[in-house]
Design an enzyme around this catalytic site. Structure first.
Site: not given
Ligand code: GLN
Length: 206
Positions: A83, A172, A174
């Protein structure tokens, strides 16, 4: 292998936990959070997290690690950007407040999906991996993929690209429990770069 995570702002802890999770699965990886130029010399690859690209840009400039990252990249140092991280890796951010590092030949439209309220989660299909949950938070749009290879589209928009040692995505990974994208990046680090096999990414014979 040791992976550095640029640690000023954004999803730093989440990336750290992702590599910890992969280490707990028995893989040889550890992560360190990077805020100083010399710390970059102790890692095999780097992650620039999601967050606010104008802030991350300001801080990496101020702490003198912007140029050091570029210099290391030119020597084959692999980098993944999620991002805001992708925005920083791109050639053209279309925003004078964020000078892209040009590791990906891409042109970006920041906040291209709209404002915070337009954030969403949906499945995306990634070449070489399959379906993963895509978390899009005030995500950028990749307006032009340049010479990069597209690894995933969402509704006909490219959302994940790579070239040589750089991997970037507008979402994302993560923020999910799915470790496969981080493991893909680890393969890039191990393989000293990748070329396209037409089937996702494959090892480059250097
Ligand atoms: N909109 C942010 C930016 O331009 C990126 C959003 C994110 O990383 N979730 O920096």
């Amino acid at each position: 292998m040791k992976i550095g995570i640029v640690g000023f702002q954004g999803d730093v802890q989440e990336h750290f936990e992702m590599f910890t999770r992969i280490a707990n699965m028995g893989k040889n990886v550890s992560a360190i959070i990077i805020r100083r130029e010399n710390e970059l010399d102790n890692v095999d690859g780097l992650v620039i997290p999601g967050g606010e690209s104008t802030t991350i840009y300001k801080l990496i400039k101020e702490y003198n690690i912007y140029d050091k990252i570029k210099e290391k990249f030119s020597e084959g140092f692999p980098i993944m950007g999620t991002c805001a991280g992708l925005i920083l890796l791109s050639k053209n951010t279309n925003d004078p407040r964020v000078e892209g590092m040009g590791m990906l030949d891409s042109e970006i439209l920041r906040n291209g999906y709209g404002r915070q309220g337009e954030s969403f989660i949906d499945l995306i299909n990634i070449k070489g991996i399959g379906e993963v949950p895509g978390v899009f938070i005030r995500a950028p749009v990749i307006k032009d993929t340049g010479t990069t290879e597209v690894l995933a589209y969402y509704k006909n928009q490219p959302v994940m690209i790579y070239s040589r040692y750089a991997l970037g995505m507008t979402f994302h990974p993560e923020l999910t429990e799915d470790t496969r994208i981080h493991e893909m990046f680890m393969k890039m680090v191990e393989g000293e770069g990748y070329i396209s096999t037409g089937e996702g990414i494959g090892v480059m014979t250097k």
